[in-house]
Design a protein around this motif. Structure first.
Motif, short mmCIF file in Angstrom:
data_model
loop_
_atom_site.label_atom_id
_atom_site.label_comp_id
_atom_site.label_asym_id
_atom_site.label_seq_id
_atom_site.Cartn_x
_atom_site.Cartn_y
_atom_site.Cartn_z
N LEU A 1 0.80 -1.22 0.00
CA LEU A 1 0.00 0.00 0.00
C LEU A 1 0.84 1.28 0.00
O LEU A 1 0.33 2.36 -0.27
CB LEU A 1 -0.95 0.01 1.20
N THR A 2 2.11 1.16 0.33
CA THR A 2 2.99 2.34 0.32
C THR A 2 3.99 2.28 -0.82
O THR A 2 4.93 3.08 -0.86
CB THR A 2 3.77 2.43 1.66
N ASP A 3 3.79 1.34 -1.73
CA ASP A 3 4.73 1.17 -2.85
C ASP A 3 6.16 1.00 -2.36
O ASP A 3 7.11 1.51 -2.97
CB ASP A 3 4.64 2.34 -3.83
N GLY A 4 6.28 0.30 -1.24
CA GLY A 4 7.60 0.02 -0.70
C GLY A 4 8.25 1.18 0.04
O GLY A 4 9.42 1.08 0.43
N LYS A 5 7.49 2.24 0.30
CA LYS A 5 8.07 3.43 0.92
C LYS A 5 7.94 3.46 2.44
O LYS A 5 8.45 4.37 3.09
CB LYS A 5 7.42 4.69 0.34
N ILE A 6 7.24 2.51 3.03
CA ILE A 6 7.07 2.53 4.48
C ILE A 6 8.42 2.40 5.15
O ILE A 6 9.24 1.56 4.79
CB ILE A 6 6.10 1.41 4.93
N PRO A 7 8.71 3.26 6.13
CA PRO A 7 10.03 3.21 6.78
C PRO A 7 10.25 1.91 7.56
O PRO A 7 9.30 1.30 8.06
CB PRO A 7 9.99 4.41 7.74
N ALA A 8 11.50 1.54 7.69
CA ALA A 8 11.84 0.34 8.44
C ALA A 8 11.36 0.44 9.88
O ALA A 8 10.95 -0.56 10.48
CB ALA A 8 13.34 0.10 8.40
N ALA A 9 11.38 1.63 10.45
CA ALA A 9 10.93 1.81 11.83
C ALA A 9 9.45 1.46 11.98
O ALA A 9 9.02 0.94 13.02
CB ALA A 9 11.16 3.25 12.29
N GLU A 10 8.66 1.71 10.95
CA GLU A 10 7.24 1.38 11.03
C GLU A 10 7.00 -0.11 10.80
O GLU A 10 6.08 -0.69 11.39
CB GLU A 10 6.46 2.24 10.03
N ILE A 11 7.81 -0.72 9.96
CA ILE A 11 7.77 -2.19 9.85
C ILE A 11 8.09 -2.81 11.20
O ILE A 11 7.45 -3.78 11.63
CB ILE A 11 8.76 -2.69 8.79
N GLN A 12 9.06 -2.22 11.91
CA GLN A 12 9.41 -2.72 13.24
C GLN A 12 8.23 -2.58 14.20
O GLN A 12 8.00 -3.46 15.04
CB GLN A 12 10.63 -1.96 13.79
N GLN A 13 7.46 -1.51 14.06
CA GLN A 13 6.26 -1.36 14.90
C GLN A 13 5.28 -2.50 14.67
O GLN A 13 4.66 -3.00 15.62
CB GLN A 13 5.57 -0.03 14.59
N LEU A 14 5.12 -2.91 13.42
CA LEU A 14 4.21 -4.02 13.11
C LEU A 14 4.72 -5.32 13.72
O LEU A 14 3.93 -6.12 14.25
CB LEU A 14 4.06 -4.17 11.60
N ILE A 15 6.01 -5.53 13.66
CA ILE A 15 6.59 -6.73 14.26
C ILE A 15 6.39 -6.71 15.77
O ILE A 15 6.04 -7.74 16.38
CB ILE A 15 8.08 -6.84 13.89
N GLU A 16 6.59 -5.54 16.38
CA GLU A 16 6.39 -5.43 17.83
C GLU A 16 4.94 -5.66 18.22
O GLU A 16 4.65 -6.26 19.26
CB GLU A 16 6.86 -4.05 18.32
N SER A 17 4.01 -5.21 17.38
CA SER A 17 2.59 -5.45 17.65
C SER A 17 2.30 -6.94 17.66
O SER A 17 1.57 -7.44 18.52
CB SER A 17 1.72 -4.76 16.59
N GLY A 18 2.89 -7.67 16.71
CA GLY A 18 2.72 -9.12 16.69
C GLY A 18 3.29 -9.78 17.92
O GLY A 18 2.68 -10.68 18.51
N ARG A 19 4.45 -9.31 18.35
CA ARG A 19 5.08 -9.88 19.54
C ARG A 19 4.22 -9.61 20.78
O ARG A 19 4.07 -10.47 21.64
CB ARG A 19 6.48 -9.28 19.70
N GLU A 20 3.66 -8.41 20.86
CA GLU A 20 2.79 -8.08 21.99
C GLU A 20 1.54 -8.97 22.01
O GLU A 20 1.09 -9.40 23.08
CB GLU A 20 2.37 -6.61 21.90
#
Length: 235
Positions: free
Chosen positions: A76-95
């Motif tokens: 949805l971001t054409d690959g422009k989403i920052p790595a820090a926001e990808i990390q937020q998604l990973i952290e949400s999964g871990r939580e």
């Protein structure tokens, strides 16, 4: 000798403990994260389509959801989403995987009371480690004669479960919040079902019409109604 006693099968997520509310809270954060790129309807529609496409590979559960959320965010971001926001998604999964197990009201006493009278099976689907963790943390494990964690819940898998535990379908009642996964396949096999809706239902589990099953189906509002309902089924 009397007729065999009923065996009761219980779903886990949103039947015994809260689950969909955890996903919905993460969905809200996900929509906010991607809100500067797309409207909520587009985000929801695209994420759901990705989840459905990935089910065969990832199965159900938090890990598959997280991978699909990352994939959708990149698309949805054409690959422009920052790595820090990808990390937020990973952290949400871990939580989500570490979230405390919160039993629904009335579950502990009702399950214990039924376990004293009937053989109980826990029959759930999802990620093996996550479901094992939740059961261990729930305090309910000792009530179940056996636990089945499945990759899918359909007629074939229920039939296999009943064969493994030497249960005739006509002596089996499945209890759960999903008509699609918990009730309809069991009714199709000749068993019975008690539907106890949860206030949230994932789109993939929604069925609009309750089944007509010649007295083998009960619609309940609360798990505390279950013991009385069970006594109304012939054994």
């Amino acid at each position: 000798m009397g007729a065999p006693k009923l065996t009761l099968g219980f779903d886990a997520d949103d039947t015994l403990w809260h689950n969909e509310t955890i996903f919905e809270a993460v969905h809200e954060r996900y929509r906010a994260l991607l809100g500067r790129y797309h409207d909520t309807e587009t985000v929801d529609r695209t994420l759901f389509a990705t989840e459905m496409r990935n089910l065969e590979l990832y199965g159900y559960g938090v890990k598959g959801f997280t991978l699909s959320a990352v994939e959708t965010a990149i698309a949805l971001t054409d690959g422009k989403i920052p790595a820090a926001e990808i990390q937020q998604l990973i952290e949400s999964g871990r939580e989500m995987l570490a979230h405390p197990v919160e039993l629904l009201e009335g579950v502990a006493e009702t399950v214990a009371a039924l376990a004293a009278e009937y053989r109980l099976l826990l029959i759930t689907k999802g990620d093996l480690r996550d479901q094992e963790r939740k059961l261990a943390k729930s305090g309910l494990a000792e009530n179940f004669a056996a636990v089945e964690i499945l990759s899918e819940k359909d007629e074939a898998t229920y039939a296999a479960v009943l064969r493994r535990h030497a249960v005739a379908p006509e002596h089996f009642v499945m209890i759960g919040n999903s008509l699609k996964s918990d009730i309809l396949p069991v009714l199709a096999l000749g068993g019975a079902g008690a539907h106890i809706p949860y206030h949230l239902t994932w789109a993939a589990e929604r069925v609009e019409t309750a089944p007509a099953a010649n007295g083998r189906f009960r619609q309940l509002e609360h798990i505390r109604e279950l013991p009385a309902a069970i006594t109304q089924w012939p054994t």
